[in-house]
Scaffold this active site. Sequence first.
Site, PDB file in Angstrom:
ATOM      1  N   HIS B 510     -68.382  54.201  62.333  1.00  0.00           N
ATOM      2  CA  HIS B 510     -67.363  53.184  62.606  1.00  0.00           C
ATOM      3  C   HIS B 510     -66.911  53.245  64.070  1.00  0.00           C
ATOM      4  CE1 HIS B 510     -63.657  50.790  61.509  1.00  0.00           C
ATOM      5  NE2 HIS B 510     -63.267  51.356  62.640  1.00  0.00           N
ATOM      6  N   GLU B 511     -66.476  54.411  64.489  1.00  0.00           N
ATOM      7  CA  GLU B 511     -65.977  54.549  65.856  1.00  0.00           C
ATOM      8  C   GLU B 511     -67.085  54.289  66.859  1.00  0.00           C
ATOM      9  OE1 GLU B 511     -62.975  54.454  66.300  1.00  0.00           O
ATOM     10  OE2 GLU B 511     -62.347  54.984  64.269  1.00  0.00           O
ATOM     11  N   HIS B 514     -67.290  50.658  67.564  1.00  0.00           N
ATOM     12  CA  HIS B 514     -66.320  50.263  68.587  1.00  0.00           C
ATOM     13  C   HIS B 514     -66.857  50.632  69.968  1.00  0.00           C
ATOM     14  CE1 HIS B 514     -62.993  48.930  66.141  1.00  0.00           C
ATOM     15  NE2 HIS B 514     -62.786  50.109  65.558  1.00  0.00           N
ATOM     16  N   HIS B 517     -69.315  48.255  71.179  1.00  0.00           N
ATOM     17  CA  HIS B 517     -68.633  47.033  71.596  1.00  0.00           C
ATOM     18  C   HIS B 517     -68.161  47.174  73.044  1.00  0.00           C
ATOM     19  CE1 HIS B 517     -65.681  43.673  70.056  1.00  0.00           C
ATOM     20  NE2 HIS B 517     -66.624  43.193  70.827  1.00  0.00           N
TER      21      HIS B 517
HETATM   22 ZN   LIG Z   1     -61.746  50.604  63.794  1.00  0.00          ZN
END
Ligand SMILES: [Zn+2]
Lengths: 172, 724
Positions: B510-511, B514, B517
């Site tokens: 998940h991280e 990010h 991104h």
């Molecule tokens: Zn998040």
Amino acid sequence: MYAHSEDELIISEIEQGQLDMQDQQMTAEYEAALKRLRMRKLAAMPWQEKFFIFIKAGIQHIIPKGLDHILFVLGLFFSSLIFMSLLKQVTAFTLAHTITLALAALGFVEIPSSIVEPLIALSIVWIAVENCMFKKTNKWRPIVVFVFGLLLGLGFACVLSEYGLPNDYFSP
Amino acid sequence: MKRISIAIVCSILFFASCEETTKKEKSNTPVNSENPFFAKWDTPFGVPPFDKIKNEHYMPAFKKGMEENLAEIDAIVNNSEAPTFANTLEELERSGKLLTKVQRVFSNLTGSNTNPKLQELQRELSPMLSSHRDKITLNEGLFNRVETIWQARENLDLNSEQLKLLEYTRKRFVRSGALLNKEQKAKVTEINSKISELTTAFGQNLLAETNGFELILDKADLDGLSDGIIAAAAETATQKMNNAKTEEEKAKYKDKYVFTPHRSSMYPFLTESNRRDLREQLYKSYVQRGDNDNETDNKEIAAKIAKLRAERAKLMGYETHAHFVLEERMLKTPEEVYNLLMQLWKPALERAKVEVADMQAVVDAEGHDFKIAAWDWWQYSEKVRKAKYDLDEAALKPYLSLDNVLNGVFATTNKLWGITFTELFDIKTYHPDARVWEVKDKDGTHLGIFIGDYFTRSNKRGGAWMSSFKGQSNFDGKERPVVVNVCNFPAPVGDAPALLSFDNVTTLFHEFGHAMHGILSNVNYSSMSGTSGPRDFTEFPAQILEHWASEPEILKSFATHYKTGEVIPDELINKVLKASKFNQGFANTEYLAASLLDMDWHTINADEDLKDADAFEEASMSKIGLIGVIAPRYRSTYFAHIFAGGYAAGYYSYVHSAVLDSDGFEAFKETGDVFNPELAAKLRKHVYEKGSTEEAMELYKQFRGREPKIDALLKVRGLDGSSD
Ligand SMILES: [Zn+2]
């Protein structure tokens, strides 16, 4: 700056409680992290570089971090210039040194350097004092040297661990 | 001869000891006192020179940074030339460099590697920074220039990204009240300061209420608790004893065990304790926070905040506060949000009722005579989990060493986009556990620096997050980002590798999403780069990456046993996947209830007749038919996200992003190839590279070819009736 707005800090403080920062624990955590960093660094190195690192460690072990060893061997040397006697003592020293170094590096024995280091200093003084007191090196000298060799091996293991010698460097 | 030898030995010993002391003295003297924030960083890739930054450097840098920033703004406003995009918007984009530089380092380190001095600075700086922000957004001269450009925008030949920057910038002023008349402005300022007082009070009350309750137990009360939990409770008691001021107070904690309504203390207790009466006590202390009719009660405060927000929205020309907030989100109106939440609500509640029945069966089988209550949920769901899902975390962990998982996430993104990762050892970070990688594109060009700081420590905030030390922009030359992932995985013991739970693996992916991104971002203006987009969209790039972590094909490629090298067996994978559907009825119901509560609070009218939060909440929850054994994830009196933080009319964001990620990953599955190159390229081009330079819904549609649907999410969470 993501996920760092002040409001999230408020939420986290409420939900998780405030941070409990204790110096002692923080230092221990830092030391452990430092060791992990050294291990990773070493594991990622090409073998040539590793070889170089250990050669460097070896030299540094003798000067300046191995002053104790130099003093000790000098001490032996000053006691007798007869080749056979010297050979016996040096062999006893090497043997003992290797045994404890191996044991310590493999993690079988672990004695804090706060105990080992003063004892090493004492052993050097002892050899020096002995040199002054007795005209001839006596028969049990090799045994004394052997015991001191054990001690210096432990001391060297401390130096090596600063370079992060990982356990898997010994093929079983 | 022998005398000489003694002399030599002694003198060498003397010198040797001398050398030691000089070394120590050297390390104690302060380093060059020059402030590194005022110098140009000649570090590789612009990583902050962490080894040179000291606590005392922040405040002067912040002060000078704010001063410089205001001077730059003045220069823009006082420019005698007519306002243009270049001399106003772009100059604004260029301003505040020093402030940003120090702020990024500071806000990162106060989260990941703080100390008492930094915490103190944080409290001192927070009002200074917010008044600084106000000075800019309330600057009329500046707004007038922006507005002039905005009015002329059609004849200015701006590209779409420039138009977007103009729109965002103008919106920031307008939403602070720039278009109001003097009287209205004064009213807004008054409401703002009232709200700010009330939200602060809300947070302080909540903190006091959470810290105020403690369950002090004797050894005899620990039935069912495991050793680790008992040790933690004993440790809490010791801490409380050490902090106690009087002898009497100290005695209260001596040889006792303390549990608190903090989640980390409460959940294990609710799961393991066999004392139903004590479970009830602790649970009630949690859900009653701020609702005890004492001086730290939040009932009235919550209602007042909601009403003031409604009043402000009306002044600004919006129907409700939710309308005001959602204008900037991917879902544009409260109707859209309600529509999404209610579509999920029914299946979630149905599933939760099945879960209650499953647990009741266990209670009955045990020969007990009680109905499952809210404080029984953790204990009995755990029993159901063991019986039905039987996933032994301890058997799974050896396959999930941190290094394996990192290789897994690197390989996944490599297969998707061809990017590569090289660990760098010669860059100094703020802590030896913070590792550095250089990220390169397929053709070898530098994309950015990724810092991964994974282990928990006592001066790190809980949870997991992504942040950046340096942004991305293509304006005034190419700037590539420096991003960081911070997690709280258990540190390894001794020389064993760090082993993760499957939850940890999901968090890491998940991280990392990010982080991608941030790293793949390819826009002109830094303020619109990376993760800058709307809250209900920016979780999408993170959450979609989680799906790859649980693909059997990918799991098998990285999850090998750290001792034997054996690949994770299929049976274990199946169990992991099945367990991911466990307790989803509960999790979704409590979350959706809180999201709906949030929406209800922020769609009220300014003149709504409401006195306190309890009655309002009750009406709101009974309207949707919430069952008594589940409370909303946050009840009004401790819903800090919306009453002390920035999530008002925004708590739904998580599930909206989840709709996107499930639907988005489904696109890959439909092609039969989870690495489908065409889709991967589209995902990168339209989502990861774009920041917030286009409307989020447009970006999604360009990637997916259509608007999102909720079906995939229902399937993933086992809410489509297929579970069991
Ligand atoms: Zn998040």
